[in-house]
Design a protein around this motif. Structure first.
Motif: not given
Length: 153
Positions: A127-153
């Motif tokens: 139910x959150x736009x960036x698919x965050x859990x409560x801990x992610x909302x508080x910490x202002x973090x998101x969880x992404x596939x590792x491959x998405x990080x390598x595609x951006x390099x």
């Protein structure tokens, strides 16, 4: 590339199954080591079990801190997240490892996110736009596939 363009290229997905498996792996390791420590160095108590008192009681807490926060800030992901190919990054999409504070906030709320077999975490992820859990909302973090990080390099 500015931060706005970077955030649009990072695709967040619920990844409920992978995130559940990652948390399960991490906490099976943490609980197993904790129980072994309690029985190995704990003292018998009046209830027929064992307990850690004084300074030895800090060992499981320090182990939890290393397994969650330490690995995440050192390697970019916990063992469970590495196993399923996920990593946590800052919500603004910056390609960097989390800071101690960001990671600590995420994991401090793990008991809330994992309440009732992860139901709280699943509901907030879905139910959150960036698919965050409560801990992610508080910490202002998101969880992404590792491959998405390598595609951006």
């Amino acid at each position: 590339m500015n931060k706005t363009n970077l955030i649009t290229k990072i695709k967040t997905e619920p990844n409920i199954r992978n995130r559940f498996v990652a948390g399960l792996v991490d906490y099976i390791i943490i609980y197993t080591v904790t129980f072994i420590l309690i029985y190995a160095i704990g003292e018998p108590n009046d209830e027929g079990g064992y307990s850690l008192n004084g300074l030895p009681a800090l060992i499981p807490i320090i182990f939890w801190l290393i397994m969650t926060v330490g690995l995440e800030i050192g390697f970019g992901a916990t063992l469970g997240n590495l196993l399923v190919g996920l990593k946590a990054i800052p919500k603004n999409g910056t390609k960097r490892k989390l800071t101690f504070g960001e990671s600590f906030k995420r994991h401090l709320l793990d008991p809330i996110d994992m309440f009732f077999f992860g139901l709280v975490g699943i509901i907030t992820i879905k139910n959150t736009d960036l698919n965050q859990r409560v801990g992610d909302l508080w910490a202002k973090t998101i969880v992404v596939p590792i491959k998405s990080q390598t595609e951006l390099k």
